[in-house]
Design an enzyme around this catalytic site. Structure first.
Site, PDB file in Angstrom:
ATOM      1  N   ARG A  34       0.684  -1.239   0.098  1.00 42.05           N
ATOM      2  CA  ARG A  34      -0.081   0.126  -0.076  1.00 42.05           C
ATOM      3  C   ARG A  34       0.851   1.179  -0.172  1.00 42.05           C
ATOM      4  NH1 ARG A  34      -4.881  -2.137   0.091  1.00 42.05           N
ATOM      5  NH2 ARG A  34      -5.179  -3.933   1.256  1.00 42.05           N
ATOM      6  N   ASP A  35       0.567   2.088  -0.709  1.00 34.66           N
ATOM      7  CA  ASP A  35       1.294   3.553  -0.717  1.00 34.66           C
ATOM      8  C   ASP A  35       1.069   4.093   0.673  1.00 34.66           C
ATOM      9  OD1 ASP A  35       1.960   5.708  -3.193  1.00 34.66           O
ATOM     10  OD2 ASP A  35       1.509   6.474  -1.328  1.00 34.66           O
ATOM     11  N   ILE A  36       2.233   4.811   1.135  1.00 37.27           N
ATOM     12  CA  ILE A  36       2.151   5.406   2.277  1.00 37.27           C
ATOM     13  C   ILE A  36       1.193   6.701   2.402  1.00 37.27           C
ATOM     14  CG2 ILE A  36       3.952   6.959   2.165  1.00 37.27           C
ATOM     15  CD1 ILE A  36       5.141   5.655   4.777  1.00 37.27           C
ATOM     16  N   ASN A  93       4.517   6.796 -13.376  1.00 38.82           N
ATOM     17  CA  ASN A  93       5.358   7.997 -13.590  1.00 38.82           C
ATOM     18  C   ASN A  93       6.712   7.789 -14.156  1.00 38.82           C
ATOM     19  OD1 ASN A  93       2.980   9.600 -13.046  1.00 38.82           O
ATOM     20  ND2 ASN A  93       3.587   9.412 -10.565  1.00 38.82           N
ATOM     21  N   GLU A 101       8.843  10.500  -8.351  1.00 36.90           N
ATOM     22  CA  GLU A 101       9.757  11.015  -7.140  1.00 36.90           C
ATOM     23  C   GLU A 101      10.595   9.739  -6.744  1.00 36.90           C
ATOM     24  OE1 GLU A 101       6.823  11.833  -3.986  1.00 36.90           O
ATOM     25  OE2 GLU A 101       5.819  13.475  -5.159  1.00 36.90           O
ATOM     26  N   VAL A 102      10.156   8.528  -6.690  1.00 39.04           N
ATOM     27  CA  VAL A 102      10.866   7.439  -6.453  1.00 39.04           C
ATOM     28  C   VAL A 102      11.744   6.627  -7.529  1.00 39.04           C
ATOM     29  CG1 VAL A 102      11.122   5.104  -5.140  1.00 39.04           C
ATOM     30  CG2 VAL A 102       9.621   6.975  -4.148  1.00 39.04           C
ATOM     31  N   HIS A 106       7.589   1.523 -10.510  1.00 33.26           N
ATOM     32  CA  HIS A 106       6.263   1.143  -9.697  1.00 33.26           C
ATOM     33  C   HIS A 106       5.220   1.661 -10.464  1.00 33.26           C
ATOM     34  CE1 HIS A 106       7.599   5.378  -8.585  1.00 33.26           C
ATOM     35  NE2 HIS A 106       6.407   5.570  -8.500  1.00 33.26           N
ATOM     36  N   HIS A 108       1.315   2.127 -10.048  1.00 36.40           N
ATOM     37  CA  HIS A 108       0.397   2.601  -9.089  1.00 36.40           C
ATOM     38  C   HIS A 108      -1.104   2.036  -9.367  1.00 36.40           C
ATOM     39  CE1 HIS A 108       2.227   6.335  -7.412  1.00 36.40           C
ATOM     40  NE2 HIS A 108       2.892   6.291  -8.598  1.00 36.40           N
TER      41      HIS A 108
HETATM   42  P1  5GP Z   1       5.934   8.672  -7.977  1.00 38.46           P
HETATM   43  O1  5GP Z   1       5.542   9.860  -7.762  1.00 38.46           O
HETATM   44  O2  5GP Z   1       7.444   8.102  -7.977  1.00 38.46           O
HETATM   45  O3  5GP Z   1       5.115   7.712  -8.920  1.00 38.46           O
HETATM   46  O4  5GP Z   1       5.228   7.856  -6.686  1.00 38.46           O
HETATM   47  C1  5GP Z   1       6.130   7.504  -5.555  1.00 38.46           C
HETATM   48  C2  5GP Z   1       4.931   7.039  -4.229  1.00 38.46           C
HETATM   49  O5  5GP Z   1       5.795   6.498  -3.320  1.00 38.46           O
HETATM   50  C3  5GP Z   1       4.076   8.188  -3.905  1.00 38.46           C
HETATM   51  O6  5GP Z   1       2.744   7.908  -4.062  1.00 38.46           O
HETATM   52  C4  5GP Z   1       4.423   8.288  -2.287  1.00 38.46           C
HETATM   53  O7  5GP Z   1       3.365   8.567  -1.499  1.00 38.46           O
HETATM   54  C5  5GP Z   1       4.880   6.705  -2.052  1.00 38.46           C
HETATM   55  N1  5GP Z   1       5.997   6.536  -1.019  1.00 38.46           N
HETATM   56  C6  5GP Z   1       7.095   7.325  -0.837  1.00 38.46           C
HETATM   57  N2  5GP Z   1       7.796   6.575   0.129  1.00 38.46           N
HETATM   58  C7  5GP Z   1       7.061   5.506   0.558  1.00 38.46           C
HETATM   59  C8  5GP Z   1       7.214   4.551   1.429  1.00 38.46           C
HETATM   60  O8  5GP Z   1       8.299   4.804   2.275  1.00 38.46           O
HETATM   61  N3  5GP Z   1       6.407   3.523   1.645  1.00 38.46           N
HETATM   62  C9  5GP Z   1       5.468   3.565   0.939  1.00 38.46           C
HETATM   63  N4  5GP Z   1       4.331   2.540   1.079  1.00 38.46           N
HETATM   64  N5  5GP Z   1       5.127   4.256  -0.227  1.00 38.46           N
HETATM   65  C10 5GP Z   1       5.885   5.430  -0.254  1.00 38.46           C
END
Ligand code: 5GP
Length: 125
Positions: A34-36, A93, A101-102, A106, A108
């Site tokens: 699950r997303d945090i 993304n 961001e990460v 991944h 979603h």
């Molecule tokens: P992005 O913007 O890279 O597509 O999405 C990164 C997602 O990772 C965001 O929706 C954010 O809430 C989620 N996220 C960031 N850090 C963590 C974490 O430590 N644990 C979990 N479960 N989700 C995270």
């Protein structure tokens, strides 16, 4: 794997078991949790266990078994979360413009409620 992959990213730490996650499903090559910071009632992230920065990297370097596995994993999560019939959104993304961001691939999975329009209309310069 691309030579620019940074193994200190948060998702690779989750894979290595260094930080916890709310696991939804695990398969041979993929992990779903699950997303945090959920943006919808259902917000699950599906990631490959091996280090790929993004979809471009995955398409180039992943083995076919990993590619099949991640889509099977997405499909299973959707069933488990009971959003198959109501509908859902899968998105990934990529890079700066994609607002990633990460820096570990991944997908979603969003659902459990109406999600609205696909994306807000942007001003095109
Ligand atoms: P992005 O913007 O890279 O597509 O999405 C990164 C997602 O990772 C965001 O929706 C954010 O809430 C989620 N996220 C960031 N850090 C963590 C974490 O430590 N644990 C979990 N479960 N989700 C995270």
């Amino acid at each position: 794997m691309s030579s620019t992959y940074d193994s200190n990213n948060i998702f690779f730490k989750i894979i290595r078991g260094e930080i916890p996650c709310d696991k939804v499903l695990e398969s041979e090559h993929s992990l779903a949790f699950r997303d945090i910071n959920p943006r919808a009632k259902v917000h699950v992230l599906v990631i490959p266990k091996k280090p790929y920065i993004n979809l471009n990297d995955f398409v180039l370097y992943a083995e076919d078994l990993e590619k099949i596995d991640i889509f099977n994993c997405i499909s299973q999560v959707v069933k488990q979360e009971k959003v198959t019939d109501s509908g859902y959104r899968v998105l990934t993304n990529i890079g700066y413009d994609g607002h990633q961001e990460v820096q570990h691939l991944h997908f979603h999975i969003l659902g459990g409620q109406p999600l609205g329009g696909f994306i807000k209309k942007l001003v095109i310069n």
